[in-house]
Design an enzyme around this catalytic site. Sequence first.
Site, PDB file in Angstrom:
ATOM      1  N   HIS A   1      -7.567   6.463  -3.835  1.00  0.00           N
ATOM      2  CA  HIS A   1      -6.813   5.427  -4.563  1.00  0.00           C
ATOM      3  C   HIS A   1      -6.103   6.026  -5.784  1.00  0.00           C
ATOM      4  O   HIS A   1      -6.362   5.627  -6.924  1.00  0.00           O
ATOM      5  CB  HIS A   1      -7.730   4.266  -4.976  1.00  0.00           C
ATOM      6  CG  HIS A   1      -6.972   2.996  -5.239  1.00  0.00           C
ATOM      7  ND1 HIS A   1      -7.467   1.747  -4.947  1.00  0.00           N
ATOM      8  CD2 HIS A   1      -5.734   2.790  -5.766  1.00  0.00           C
ATOM      9  CE1 HIS A   1      -6.573   0.842  -5.291  1.00  0.00           C
ATOM     10  NE2 HIS A   1      -5.512   1.443  -5.787  1.00  0.00           N
TER      11      HIS A   1
ATOM     12  N   GLU B   1     -14.336   0.417  -1.766  1.00  0.00           N
ATOM     13  CA  GLU B   1     -14.092   1.652  -2.528  1.00  0.00           C
ATOM     14  C   GLU B   1     -15.201   1.841  -3.553  1.00  0.00           C
ATOM     15  O   GLU B   1     -15.714   0.862  -4.083  1.00  0.00           O
ATOM     16  CB  GLU B   1     -12.728   1.561  -3.232  1.00  0.00           C
ATOM     17  CG  GLU B   1     -11.583   1.470  -2.235  1.00  0.00           C
ATOM     18  CD  GLU B   1     -10.203   1.369  -2.895  1.00  0.00           C
ATOM     19  OE1 GLU B   1     -10.114   1.500  -4.129  1.00  0.00           O
ATOM     20  OE2 GLU B   1      -9.227   1.168  -2.154  1.00  0.00           O
TER      21      GLU B   1
ATOM     22  N   ARG C   1      -3.458  -1.967  -0.139  1.00  0.00           N
ATOM     23  CA  ARG C   1      -4.815  -2.446  -0.365  1.00  0.00           C
ATOM     24  C   ARG C   1      -5.604  -2.327   0.941  1.00  0.00           C
ATOM     25  O   ARG C   1      -5.077  -2.601   2.023  1.00  0.00           O
ATOM     26  CB  ARG C   1      -4.826  -3.912  -0.820  1.00  0.00           C
ATOM     27  CG  ARG C   1      -4.416  -4.127  -2.278  1.00  0.00           C
ATOM     28  CD  ARG C   1      -5.444  -3.558  -3.267  1.00  0.00           C
ATOM     29  NE  ARG C   1      -5.071  -3.760  -4.657  1.00  0.00           N
ATOM     30  CZ  ARG C   1      -4.414  -2.889  -5.409  1.00  0.00           C
ATOM     31  NH1 ARG C   1      -4.028  -1.723  -4.918  1.00  0.00           N
ATOM     32  NH2 ARG C   1      -4.143  -3.164  -6.675  1.00  0.00           N
TER      33      ARG C   1
HETATM   34  P1  NAD Z   1       6.265  -5.987  -4.972  1.00  0.00           P
HETATM   35  O1  NAD Z   1       5.741  -7.282  -5.413  1.00  0.00           O
HETATM   36  O2  NAD Z   1       7.477  -5.416  -5.628  1.00  0.00           O
HETATM   37  O3  NAD Z   1       6.557  -6.023  -3.395  1.00  0.00           O
HETATM   38  C1  NAD Z   1       5.684  -6.601  -2.468  1.00  0.00           C
HETATM   39  C2  NAD Z   1       6.533  -7.141  -1.337  1.00  0.00           C
HETATM   40  O4  NAD Z   1       5.656  -7.639  -0.321  1.00  0.00           O
HETATM   41  C3  NAD Z   1       7.430  -8.340  -1.779  1.00  0.00           C
HETATM   42  O5  NAD Z   1       8.774  -8.063  -1.461  1.00  0.00           O
HETATM   43  C4  NAD Z   1       6.879  -9.503  -0.953  1.00  0.00           C
HETATM   44  O6  NAD Z   1       7.899 -10.403  -0.549  1.00  0.00           O
HETATM   45  C5  NAD Z   1       6.283  -8.781   0.232  1.00  0.00           C
HETATM   46  N1  NAD Z   1       5.339  -9.582   0.988  1.00  0.00           N
HETATM   47  C6  NAD Z   1       4.567 -10.626   0.557  1.00  0.00           C
HETATM   48  N2  NAD Z   1       3.850 -11.116   1.589  1.00  0.00           N
HETATM   49  C7  NAD Z   1       4.198 -10.378   2.679  1.00  0.00           C
HETATM   50  C8  NAD Z   1       3.800 -10.407   4.045  1.00  0.00           C
HETATM   51  N3  NAD Z   1       2.936 -11.304   4.505  1.00  0.00           N
HETATM   52  N4  NAD Z   1       4.346  -9.508   4.883  1.00  0.00           N
HETATM   53  C9  NAD Z   1       5.243  -8.584   4.457  1.00  0.00           C
HETATM   54  N5  NAD Z   1       5.662  -8.515   3.163  1.00  0.00           N
HETATM   55  C10 NAD Z   1       5.126  -9.394   2.299  1.00  0.00           C
HETATM   56  O7  NAD Z   1       5.036  -4.970  -5.071  1.00  0.00           O
HETATM   57  P2  NAD Z   1       5.095  -3.387  -5.073  1.00  0.00           P
HETATM   58  O8  NAD Z   1       5.200  -2.899  -6.477  1.00  0.00           O
HETATM   59  O9  NAD Z   1       6.064  -2.912  -4.064  1.00  0.00           O
HETATM   60  O10 NAD Z   1       3.589  -3.069  -4.594  1.00  0.00           O
HETATM   61  C11 NAD Z   1       3.153  -3.312  -3.267  1.00  0.00           C
HETATM   62  C12 NAD Z   1       1.634  -3.230  -3.222  1.00  0.00           C
HETATM   63  O11 NAD Z   1       1.234  -1.861  -3.428  1.00  0.00           O
HETATM   64  C13 NAD Z   1       0.947  -3.987  -4.349  1.00  0.00           C
HETATM   65  O12 NAD Z   1       0.687  -5.300  -3.979  1.00  0.00           O
HETATM   66  C14 NAD Z   1      -0.312  -3.205  -4.626  1.00  0.00           C
HETATM   67  O13 NAD Z   1      -1.410  -3.848  -3.991  1.00  0.00           O
HETATM   68  C15 NAD Z   1      -0.074  -1.854  -3.975  1.00  0.00           C
HETATM   69  N6  NAD Z   1      -0.178  -0.745  -4.931  1.00  0.00           N
HETATM   70  C16 NAD Z   1      -1.127   0.220  -4.747  1.00  0.00           C
HETATM   71  C17 NAD Z   1      -1.212   1.288  -5.619  1.00  0.00           C
HETATM   72  C18 NAD Z   1      -2.214   2.412  -5.431  1.00  0.00           C
HETATM   73  O14 NAD Z   1      -2.608   3.036  -6.404  1.00  0.00           O
HETATM   74  N7  NAD Z   1      -2.612   2.726  -4.207  1.00  0.00           N
HETATM   75  C19 NAD Z   1      -0.364   1.356  -6.720  1.00  0.00           C
HETATM   76  C20 NAD Z   1       0.612   0.367  -6.870  1.00  0.00           C
HETATM   77  C21 NAD Z   1       0.692  -0.676  -5.972  1.00  0.00           C
END
Ligand code: NAD
Length: 317
Positions: free
Chosen positions: A283, A264, A235
């Site tokens: 994105h 965005e 994000r």
């Molecule tokens: P997930 O929930 O499986 O993993 C997120 C991880 O971040 C968790 O393990 C959590 O413990 C950790 N976390 C929470 N707070 C934290 C902090 N302060 N410091 C470090 N780690 C922390 O989610 P995911 O499926 O791996 O997705 C990750 C992120 O990717 C999502 O939150 C989403 O915003 C983003 N995303 C973007 C796109 C895109 O199109 N660009 C697509 C999918 C996901």
Amino acid sequence: MGLKVALMTRHHAALICEEARNLLMDAGFEIISNDTGRILNREEQKELIEDAYAIIAGTEKYDADILSVCRNLKVVTRFGVGTDNFDLDAMKKMGVQVGVIANHNAVAEFALTLILASMKNLTRYDAIVREGKWGRFPMRELSQKTVGIVGFGRIGRRLAELLAGFDVEILAYDPYMNAAAAAERKVASVSLDELLVRSDVISLHLPSTAETHHMINAKTIDKMKDGAYLINTSRGSLVDENALCEALVAGKLSGAGLDVYEKEPVTKENPLFSQENDVLAPHVSALSYETNYNGGIICAKSIIQVRDGGKPLYPLW
Ligand code: NAD
């Protein structure tokens, strides 16, 4: 008339696969959809969801006011994984179940693509060749480098798996680290400071929250290795873009690969736009045919499972 499923997603609306629609219709649901090709305004959104039993949601906002019109809502499935557009407390209070889809492979592959495209100057070579110039200058190799993964959830773990063949050292920081998942993938669990100091490439895979806002800023960039690369497919709010831009201009960082931005769509006003050493994408990390297909099926099955007394396939609680 069956229970209503409101298909709210904008550009994915046409992409929710036929098989997913059929699963829902065969199970007796009626699908009502946003066919405008754009994000609905608040009033249009309220109108579409007020009678819905289930919502298949995109990136449009679901705050307490919008949700207050829902009379029958039991399940919301996000056609994606970021839920920063949801008021989760309000949904919990309403007794609504919330699920997401699985797009971790698509996003991890794209993060790897941005790592390689940045280190290999791919977009710069492409522009040079198209300009009719033959400008040759060296690139970096990923092998033997240290990659730092911030956020070791589904996408972070998948990225670690994809990196396994590159002969790299992998560090990860996650305040809720799953030690077994790290050990299985030969990943060293470290503090954020250690990761910043030791990594040649840092890739962000954590949610956007008040706590993670601008976690990459002038101070944290200062701790990073000279010449490091930053990759953000999570994000835009995680990164202070002015500080990142200054670091790219000054050469403190060699490059950045970005799929997400503070605002965005990204426009020419964003200073990152005119930088040569960043690779920019609109994105799209999760926007693969495979994920769209599977995502539709996951949403449909999740809704059916909730109707039948179960939970979404990837529930938030
Ligand atoms: P997930 O929930 O499986 O993993 C997120 C991880 O971040 C968790 O393990 C959590 O413990 C950790 N976390 C929470 N707070 C934290 C902090 N302060 N410091 C470090 N780690 C922390 O989610 P995911 O499926 O791996 O997705 C990750 C992120 O990717 C999502 O939150 C989403 O915003 C983003 N995303 C973007 C796109 C895109 O199109 N660009 C697509 C999918 C996901």
